[in-house]
Design a protein around this motif. Structure first.
Motif, mmCIF file in Angstrom:
data_model
loop_
_atom_site.group_PDB
_atom_site.id
_atom_site.type_symbol
_atom_site.label_atom_id
_atom_site.label_comp_id
_atom_site.label_asym_id
_atom_site.label_seq_id
_atom_site.Cartn_x
_atom_site.Cartn_y
_atom_site.Cartn_z
ATOM 1 N N MET A 228 -33.617 29.664 8.309
ATOM 2 C CA MET A 228 -33.277 29.991 6.918
ATOM 3 C C MET A 228 -34.159 29.197 5.955
ATOM 4 S SD MET A 228 -31.129 32.226 5.809
ATOM 5 C CE MET A 228 -29.693 32.504 6.796
ATOM 6 N N LEU B 103 -28.458 36.194 9.992
ATOM 7 C CA LEU B 103 -26.985 36.184 10.041
ATOM 8 C C LEU B 103 -26.428 37.170 11.079
ATOM 9 C CD1 LEU B 103 -26.208 35.943 6.225
ATOM 10 C CD2 LEU B 103 -26.302 34.091 7.903
ATOM 11 N N ASP B 104 -27.203 38.182 11.413
ATOM 12 C CA ASP B 104 -26.805 39.168 12.430
ATOM 13 C C ASP B 104 -27.081 38.554 13.809
ATOM 14 O OD1 ASP B 104 -26.244 41.414 13.954
ATOM 15 O OD2 ASP B 104 -28.101 42.441 13.446
ATOM 16 N N GLY C 55 -25.154 29.878 9.538
ATOM 17 C CA GLY C 55 -26.437 30.575 9.560
ATOM 18 C C GLY C 55 -27.428 29.978 8.577
ATOM 19 N N VAL D 222 -20.972 32.486 8.862
ATOM 20 C CA VAL D 222 -22.103 32.774 7.974
ATOM 21 C C VAL D 222 -22.722 31.501 7.382
ATOM 22 C CG1 VAL D 222 -20.879 33.169 5.774
ATOM 23 C CG2 VAL D 222 -22.926 34.469 6.291
ATOM 24 N N ILE E 65 -23.488 42.903 10.438
ATOM 25 C CA ILE E 65 -22.775 41.620 10.475
ATOM 26 C C ILE E 65 -21.302 41.984 10.609
ATOM 27 C CG2 ILE E 65 -22.232 39.477 9.275
ATOM 28 C CD1 ILE E 65 -24.867 39.833 7.699
ATOM 29 N N GLU F 233 -18.970 37.482 13.109
ATOM 30 C CA GLU F 233 -20.191 36.788 12.671
ATOM 31 C C GLU F 233 -20.032 36.240 11.256
ATOM 32 O OE1 GLU F 233 -23.853 39.070 14.846
ATOM 33 O OE2 GLU F 233 -22.640 40.269 13.464
#
Length: 109
Positions: free
Chosen positions: A3, A51-52, A70, A67, A59, A63
């Motif tokens: 990220m 995120l997936d 992530g 988040v 998503i 999941e």
């Protein structure tokens, strides 16, 4: 993909700190604080793919709970209440999961 290659690490930390308390998560404020709202549609899609976690193209609710992790490993889990509110806000077609177009629309709200 990390990220931090898409978003500023300091912005991520500030946003996670702002929502560190259970039941305080607000997706609109969060996306704005991490700088995602001002990113290109392409960057928003890159965040979606991170995120997936299971690479299903969606998503799912399970999941969504993770988040914040992530965005950074030390992010907290969302509560069931926060997860359901987040899903409800994003899931425009009512299929119980968030597609990339729904995610992009939610971020840009």
């Amino acid at each position: 993909m990390a990220m931090s290659s898409i978003l500023n690490t300091d912005d991520i930390k500030k946003a996670l700190d702002a929502f560190a308390v259970a039941d305080s998560f607000d997706h609109k404020k969060f996306f704005e604080m991490v700088g995602l709202k001002s990113k290109s549609a392409d960057d928003v899609k890159k965040v979606f793919t991170v995120l997936d976690a299971d690479n299903s193209g969606f998503i799912e609710e399970e999941e969504l709970k993770f988040v914040l992790k992530g965005f950074a490993k030390d992010g907290r889990d969302l509560t069931d209440k926060e997860t359901k509110a987040f899903l409800k806000a994003a899931d425009k077609d009512g299929d119980g999961k968030i597609g990339v177009d729904e995610f992009t629309a939610l971020v840009k709200e």
